[in-house]
Scaffold this motif. Structure first.
Motif, mmCIF file in Angstrom:
data_model
loop_
_atom_site.group_PDB
_atom_site.id
_atom_site.type_symbol
_atom_site.label_atom_id
_atom_site.label_comp_id
_atom_site.label_asym_id
_atom_site.label_seq_id
_atom_site.Cartn_x
_atom_site.Cartn_y
_atom_site.Cartn_z
ATOM 1 N N GLU A 31 61.947 16.446 61.797
ATOM 2 C CA GLU A 31 61.045 15.797 60.853
ATOM 3 C C GLU A 31 60.330 16.820 59.975
ATOM 4 O OE1 GLU A 31 58.125 12.056 61.304
ATOM 5 O OE2 GLU A 31 57.519 13.779 62.489
ATOM 6 N N SER A 32 59.908 17.946 60.558
ATOM 7 C CA SER A 32 59.164 18.961 59.806
ATOM 8 C C SER A 32 59.574 20.349 60.269
ATOM 9 C CB SER A 32 57.657 18.759 60.017
ATOM 10 O OG SER A 32 56.923 19.834 59.486
ATOM 11 N N ILE A 33 59.889 21.241 59.290
ATOM 12 C CA ILE A 33 60.271 22.618 59.588
ATOM 13 C C ILE A 33 59.490 23.552 58.674
ATOM 14 C CG2 ILE A 33 62.137 24.306 59.696
ATOM 15 C CD1 ILE A 33 64.112 22.019 59.905
ATOM 16 N N LYS A 34 58.841 24.562 59.260
ATOM 17 C CA LYS A 34 58.165 25.603 58.483
ATOM 18 C C LYS A 34 58.731 26.948 58.910
ATOM 19 C CE LYS A 34 53.821 22.997 58.118
ATOM 20 N NZ LYS A 34 52.374 22.978 58.478
ATOM 21 N N ARG A 35 59.382 27.640 57.961
ATOM 22 C CA ARG A 35 59.985 28.935 58.260
ATOM 23 C C ARG A 35 58.946 30.035 58.165
ATOM 24 N NH1 ARG A 35 65.490 29.666 57.931
ATOM 25 N NH2 ARG A 35 64.899 31.699 58.740
ATOM 26 N N GLY A 36 59.126 31.059 59.003
ATOM 27 C CA GLY A 36 58.275 32.237 58.950
ATOM 28 C C GLY A 36 59.113 33.490 58.778
ATOM 29 N N GLU A 37 58.482 34.645 58.886
ATOM 30 C CA GLU A 37 59.168 35.932 58.757
ATOM 31 C C GLU A 37 59.436 36.514 60.132
ATOM 32 O OE1 GLU A 37 60.279 37.317 56.026
ATOM 33 O OE2 GLU A 37 59.518 35.671 54.766
ATOM 34 N N GLY A 38 60.593 37.138 60.291
ATOM 35 C CA GLY A 38 60.897 37.825 61.534
ATOM 36 C C GLY A 38 61.664 36.970 62.515
ATOM 37 N N VAL A 39 61.900 37.543 63.714
ATOM 38 C CA VAL A 39 62.672 36.860 64.750
ATOM 39 C C VAL A 39 62.032 37.098 66.114
ATOM 40 C CG1 VAL A 39 64.863 37.022 63.492
ATOM 41 C CG2 VAL A 39 64.205 38.856 65.071
ATOM 42 N N PHE A 40 62.311 36.211 67.032
ATOM 43 C CA PHE A 40 62.005 36.408 68.447
ATOM 44 C C PHE A 40 63.279 36.875 69.121
ATOM 45 C CE2 PHE A 40 62.286 34.637 72.771
ATOM 46 C CZ PHE A 40 61.194 35.278 73.363
ATOM 47 N N ARG A 41 63.190 37.958 69.894
ATOM 48 C CA ARG A 41 64.370 38.514 70.553
ATOM 49 C C ARG A 41 64.392 38.082 72.011
ATOM 50 N NH1 ARG A 41 63.106 42.162 66.550
ATOM 51 N NH2 ARG A 41 64.911 42.737 65.245
ATOM 52 N N PHE A 42 65.360 37.206 72.298
ATOM 53 C CA PHE A 42 65.525 36.675 73.645
ATOM 54 C C PHE A 42 66.485 37.581 74.401
ATOM 55 C CE2 PHE A 42 67.654 34.103 76.809
ATOM 56 C CZ PHE A 42 66.646 33.326 77.347
ATOM 57 N N ASN A 43 66.117 38.014 75.628
ATOM 58 C CA ASN A 43 66.966 38.902 76.408
ATOM 59 C C ASN A 43 66.846 38.582 77.893
ATOM 60 O OD1 ASN A 43 64.564 40.267 77.385
ATOM 61 N ND2 ASN A 43 64.495 41.284 75.380
ATOM 62 N N ALA A 44 67.474 39.398 78.720
ATOM 63 C CA ALA A 44 67.518 39.141 80.159
ATOM 64 C C ALA A 44 66.141 39.192 80.805
ATOM 65 C CB ALA A 44 68.451 40.144 80.831
ATOM 66 N N ASN A 45 65.174 39.800 80.148
ATOM 67 C CA ASN A 45 63.820 39.891 80.712
ATOM 68 C C ASN A 45 62.914 38.743 80.264
ATOM 69 O OD1 ASN A 45 64.333 42.364 82.077
ATOM 70 N ND2 ASN A 45 64.104 43.455 80.122
ATOM 71 N N THR A 46 63.407 37.885 79.364
ATOM 72 C CA THR A 46 62.603 36.766 78.890
ATOM 73 C C THR A 46 62.392 35.769 80.027
ATOM 74 O OG1 THR A 46 63.518 37.013 76.670
ATOM 75 C CG2 THR A 46 62.427 34.925 77.180
ATOM 76 N N GLU A 47 61.137 35.352 80.215
ATOM 77 C CA GLU A 47 60.814 34.401 81.278
ATOM 78 C C GLU A 47 60.765 32.972 80.719
ATOM 79 O OE1 GLU A 47 57.969 36.470 84.473
ATOM 80 O OE2 GLU A 47 57.089 36.419 82.457
#
Length: 760
Positions: A31-47
């Motif tokens: 319904e609603s999307i707001k884009r931002g700058e950058g990325v989140f890096r998901f890895n083996a240590n992500t909880e």
């Protein structure tokens, strides 16, 4: 292995581009999307953290998806607050999101999903999953974004017929996975039919021994003659333990399972085991062919005892709110000649057999209500009076659903023209055999479940929509996937996303990434969206132009007219191709230096009527208008088996067409292409009359055909007459009227399907 590496490579490339700012490949569209700058890096240590232990199931399912994608499983546990490098699931009680909405916030340091209920958390995780690149990577980049999303409809369903052909429990699980991935929340499980009874009922063991099996199956299409059958004993059923597992598997994915136990028609398999429940006493055998059978449940007390016993066991197995009791396509022939049914009508003061069916349905509704549930029925349950608390599933167009909504009843819109995914999805001859009809993915996407004719208050009774997948011509699960996907994905967006802003071109671009995900998951989906469509355009009198198009959002179309399949050396399509004489055209889509999809092919046969102006006295039905009257003179003969894409359909009305040849000219023959498929309620006309005119006002009859004198038409109805000068030709084909008893659709208006008209 090489093909898998190539597939993954393409997938990585697409997601790299998208992470840099291209459109997000999300389906259904939020319904609603707001884009931002950058990325989140998901890895083996992500909880994977969650506020409430009740979310452990949602977290566990998501962790499994991650393990499949990346080869590692994130640690999942409860936590009072989020922390860096975590995905945090929070139940926040925000009433504006409802029970299925969610808010997904991705920052460079963490991901937070908030929802009022666990279903919203689950759907938020599905969206996050779509944002992640596929394949085993050390670090998966997810773009910074804030999404707030609430579904438009509460009923977002898919149906599966397991009676005509049977599918294993594991295959049903896989079907549910497809539903869950695209936020669909209802699984309509069609469990009983003429051709097989698929659910264990402990009180009636012959349903498993007799009704679950048939001694052979029809080969080829229902309309073919002579009939052919194999001799293979076919069948199977789900034990009650199987059912419990399916229900639990679905519930984990926030899908309610709605069982369908057909009554009073489509009961032949049950009658094969218990013939005393019929009007005649049998004997019967489980159906080996498709269509509608005359023998149905009798209205004697023994029948109701049986059905109540069955539904008692069924209601105990399915914890959801609804039980579907069918109610469709119930011939009344046996009731009309049955002393018990006629005595029942007299006892109750019922006017006719339609009222008897209404009483039957209302009686079963009252029983189901004692189990704390409500019934759903196909729109035939409107005939004779609707049960007070029944929900109507409208399949024969919009009309039944609109009538029910105006009466204050809940409605699920599933009209054949938009929601029957057993219809052909491509005109190409390589498509697997299907029942008929034509439903490409763009037509599914254009579907609007709430008709404009309903007021705002009436429209609130439309709960949503569902796709129906009948399996007469779907013998295995690979073909189930082929027919369902990706059209199911388009319907999922219809059911979830806001009505405003629908854009099929945008959807197609997003779908490309999902096609590559389906490749990775080894799903046997249709690639018909890559196919090229050939469309006739009027150029001038007796001449055409052919337009080529595709729903695929990139690539190039190449074509040939020499009988050979197009290749990379073939002409590139840039503008409509003129056709001045009968000719054939082939076309295909090319992308990345290779052909994708099938080769489309069409032969154009030109005659004096080709590209002429046509006036219709009666408009075709909306679902079979197919571009209007020009279809009758577009140089293309309708396909068999019929796809519906070239046929004009008239429900209960005549074909009355006047053709303007442009100038007076001598003609001596008129031919019209008609279709007959009585299993689909399509009948030849009972008569055809041809008359001609010089001025368009005063017509002179020149020839006719009647069924009484000529017998059955072999598709083309050809009428010859002495050479006559005429500018205008009028063809009137009389509809067969009401379908007689003993045929599919008895008592309903017959369809008249016509395609090409030739004049010579």
């Amino acid at each position: 292995m090489i093909s898998l590496i190539l597939t993954l490579g393409i997938f990585f490339m697409d997601h790299t581009v998208f992470a840099q700012g291209a459109d997000l490949p999300l389906v259904p569209r939020p319904e609603s999307i707001k884009r931002g700058e950058g990325v989140f890096r998901f890895n083996a240590n992500t909880e994977l953290l969650f506020t409430d232990a009740k979310l452990g199931s949602e977290a566990g399912l998501f962790a499994t998806l991650i393990e499949q994608l990346y080869g590692f499983r994130p640690v999942s546990k409860t936590a009072a607050a989020s922390r860096p490098n975590s995905i945090y699931l929070s139940l926040d009680g925000n009433a504006s999101l409802g029970n299925e909405g969610y808010r997904l916030t991705v920052s460079t340091g963490e991901v937070v999903i908030q929802a009022r209920a666990a279903a919203g958390i689950f759907y938020g995780l599905q969206t996050l999953y779509q944002l992640m690149p596929a394949g085993k990577v050390i670090s998966a980049e997810v773009p910074v974004v804030e999404i707030e999303d609430v579904p438009r409809f509460t009923w977002r369903g898919m149906h599966l017929d397991v009676c005509r052909h049977f599918f294993t429990k594991q295959e049903v699980f896989r079907y549910l996975d497809h539903l869950a991935r695209y936020k669909m929340n209802r699984f309509h499980w069609h469990l009983t039919e003429d051709q097989g009874w698929r659910i264990e009922i402990k009180k009636y063991p012959r349903l498993q021994v007799v009704s679950a099996w048939r001694n052979g199956t029809r080969i080829g299409h229902y309309s073919e003659s002579p009939e052919r059958y194999d001799t293979i004993r076919y069948g199977g059923y789900y034990s009650q333990d199987d059912v419990r597992e399916v229900v639990a598997y679905a519930a984990q994915r926030h899908i309610e399972v709605i069982p369908e136990i057909e009554m009073p028609g489509h009961a032949l398999a049950a009658l094969a085991a218990y013939p005393e429940l019929s009007c005649t006493g049998g004997p019967f055998e489980t159906g080996r062919t498709w269509g509608v059978f005359q023998d149905v449940f009798c209205t004697r007390e023994e029948t109701f005892s049986f059905l109540q016993d069955v539904l008692t066991e069924v209601c105990a197995l399915f914890p959801g709110k609804y039980i579907h009791i069918g109610g469709d396509e119930c011939p009344k022939d046996r009731w009309k000649s049955c002393p018990r049914c006629q005595a029942r009508m007299k006892e109750l003061g019922l006017a006719d057999e339609h009222a008897l069916q209404s009483w039957f349905v209302q009686r079963m509704e009252k029983f189901v209500a004692t189990k704390g549930k409500r019934i759903i029925g196909w729109d035939e349950i409107l005939e004779g009076g609707l049960a007070p608390d029944a929900t109507v599933m409208s399949w024969r167009g919009y009309a039944g659903g609109m009538d029910a909504a105006r009466q204050g009843h809940d409605v699920i819109m599933a009209p054949t023209a938009y929601c029957y995914l057993d219809y052909y999805q491509s005109n190409n001859p390589g498509e697997p055999l299907s029942i008929g009809g034509y439903l490409p993915i763009d037509m599914v996407y254009r579907f609007e479940p709430v008709p404009d004719a309903l007021s705002a208050s009436e429209g609130k009774y439309i709960l949503g929509t569902q796709g129906n997948l009948w399996t007469e011509y779907i013998p295995n699960f690979r073909q189930v996937e082929y027919m369902a996907l990706p059209r199911m994905i388009a319907l999922a967006e219809v059911a979830w996303s806001p009505k405003a802003g629908k854009d099929f071109a945008d959807f197609s671009r997003r779908l490309v990434s999902h096609m590559k995900l389906l490749d990775l998951l080894k799903v046997n989906y249709s690639k018909a969206i890559c196919d090229v469509r050939l469309e006739s355009l009027p150029l001038e009198r007796s001449q055409l132009a052919v337009s080529l198009s595709s729903s695929y959002p990139s690539g190039q179309i190449r074509y040939s007219m020499d009988g050979k399949d197009p290749d990379l050396r073939s002409p590139l399509y840039e503008r409509p191709i003129p056709i001045g004489q009968s000719a054939g055209v082939k076309a295909a889509m090319f992308d990345g230096g290779r052909r994708i999809g099938s080769v489309a092919s069409q032969v154009y046969r030109l005659n004096r009527a080709t590209a002429s102006k046509v006036q219709l006295a009666n408009p075709p039905a909306e679902e079979y208008a197919n571009g209007g009257a020009f279809r009758l003179v577009d140089g293309v003969t309708g396909p068999i088996p019929w796809f519906g894409s070239d046929w004009l359909g008239f429900s209960g009305t005549d074909l009355d067409a006047t053709i303007d040849l442009g100038v007076a000219q001598e003609i001596r023959r008129v031919a019209v292409d008609f279709l007959e498929d009585r299993g689909s309620w399509i009948w030849y006309p009972i008569s055809v009359e041809v008359s001609v005119s010089q001025d368009g006002r005063n017509f002179t009859p020149v020839g006719s055909w009647t069924k009484e004198t000529a017998g059955t038409v072999d598709r083309w109805c050809t009428i010859k007459f002495p050479p006559t000068a005429a500018q205008y030709v009028r063809i009137v084909a009389r509809n067969a009227g009401v379908i007689p008893d003993g045929n599919a659709g008895a008592g309903r208006p017959a369809w008249l399907f016509a395609d090409e008209i030739q004049a010579e």
